[in-house]
Design a protein around this motif. Sequence first.
Motif, short mmCIF file in Angstrom:
data_model
loop_
_atom_site.label_atom_id
_atom_site.label_comp_id
_atom_site.label_asym_id
_atom_site.label_seq_id
_atom_site.Cartn_x
_atom_site.Cartn_y
_atom_site.Cartn_z
N ALA A 393 121.88 -74.78 65.99
CA ALA A 393 121.30 -75.53 67.10
C ALA A 393 120.47 -76.70 66.59
CB ALA A 393 120.44 -74.60 67.96
N VAL A 394 119.66 -76.46 65.57
CA VAL A 394 118.83 -77.53 65.00
C VAL A 394 119.72 -78.60 64.37
CG1 VAL A 394 117.13 -78.09 63.23
CG2 VAL A 394 116.81 -76.07 64.67
N GLY A 395 120.78 -78.17 63.70
CA GLY A 395 121.68 -79.13 63.06
C GLY A 395 122.38 -80.03 64.05
N GLN A 396 122.73 -79.49 65.22
CA GLN A 396 123.38 -80.31 66.25
C GLN A 396 122.40 -81.29 66.88
OE1 GLN A 396 125.32 -77.72 69.07
NE2 GLN A 396 127.13 -77.45 67.78
N VAL A 397 121.22 -80.82 67.22
CA VAL A 397 120.25 -81.70 67.87
C VAL A 397 119.81 -82.82 66.94
CG1 VAL A 397 117.92 -81.83 68.84
CG2 VAL A 397 119.44 -79.95 69.50
#
Length: 498
Positions: A393-397
Amino acid sequence: MNGTTGTPENSRVIVVGSGPTGLLLAGDLAAAGIPVTLLEKRPHEISNLSRAFVLHARALEQLDARPSPTTTPNGRAARAPLARSLADDLEAVGRPITRMNLFDGLTLDLGALPSRFNHVLVLPQYEVEKVLERRAAEAGVDFRHDCEVTGLTQDADGVTVRVKGREDLRAAYVVGTDGMRSVVREAVGLPFPGRSAIRSVVLADVLLAEKPETLLTAAAVGDAFAFLAPFGDGYHRVICWHRGRDVPDHEPVDLDEIKEITRLALGRDYGMHDARWMSRFHSDERQVPSYRVGRVFLAGDAAHVHTPAGGQGMNTGLQDAANLSWKLAAVLRGHADPALLDTYQSERHPVGRTVLRSSGAIVRLAMAKGWQLPVRAALATALDHFAPARRKAVGQVTGIGYRYPAPRGAHRLTGTRVPDLALAGGGRLYEALRGGRFVLVTPGSYDPGTERADRLTVARWASDRRTTLLVRPDGYVAWAAGSARAPEIEQALATHLG
């Protein structure tokens, strides 16, 4: 002609739209010696009516790979050393935050990001545009404001652009970075499928009598959502929405409506007063099926739009530009086959699709109600306790989690983003990338000769790592080998650099 081939018209690129995406793209091309004309239908001004307020880690890394202009806004020589980057300029005026609060107590902690920029940088879009415009002007971009594009035609040799009230312009390629209502997109006949995700969003720039507890303030309660962010000049941008208020964009907005929705979502309106600007808009989720039609490309909001959740819009457009610019330059300088340009679609379209879905999911989860609330709470708990899901999730955002397709049989690192590696002699990879060239990182010495000196920088690991990496100008791995001899390196350079 700085290494370009043919006449200026045969090597020129026309960029339509001078937002962040267009400015970065035009500046990159001009810095590579490509003649660039940037067309903008608005008069020359930096608008403060922007909706973007954050730069994420991957966009900051891209800006770190570009040197700061050597002149100041007043035209004088800058005192900053050449080692300073565009990211350094923006870090000096923005405000970093290391935690993003979402819903049900879910917080994305960015402090552990494997990046020099382990935070979100809060600053209004116009600050980004100022820096990018100054860099583009210094690189030699031909700015033409008050130029409204009305259409274009293309043939095997180039593109003819029609401009209202002016002579037609001719270029080898055209890139439309002209926003959601892109004239370039319409001119090439591309549909923009999707739908309105949120209607009747209201915004305003206001002064506050009470200071918010956090730099970015956002919450959703019941049918109301509100978001507050500082401009840095005393004003705050407020964006709010009420599910039950669905009126056309042209419906007037007053401060009482904005204060009421803010109170419902945040518990108080912070004493909003003296609004200098108010507006109403709707947020769409749309993406073109193709980012390229012949010699015409689309980037940024002209290619994809989505909800503002997660602050990914401007960031995704900047990364579109970083991906396309070096490829256009390589083709126009005769160093790459035109087929390289097809990889813009295969690499960036899937990213745009994922951003559209993830930003939409954040909004829908934030505005959950009824039976959806226990599902949202369960998801928040899972993300909070399951590290792989949280990292994804952090990588996508933040943009650092994306990788590009690699050929069958390629090394596992091919297509991945390269972090800011430490190099021998005390340097960093993203400093080495500021020349706009490929960077070959080797465990030992390698002499590439003089033939590719304008396209390749050779560096050595600061550590004892044995992998050899060929890093593209946009910071992704073009080729890698666990233990490479000179003939293998030479073959890789011939394949990727010509």
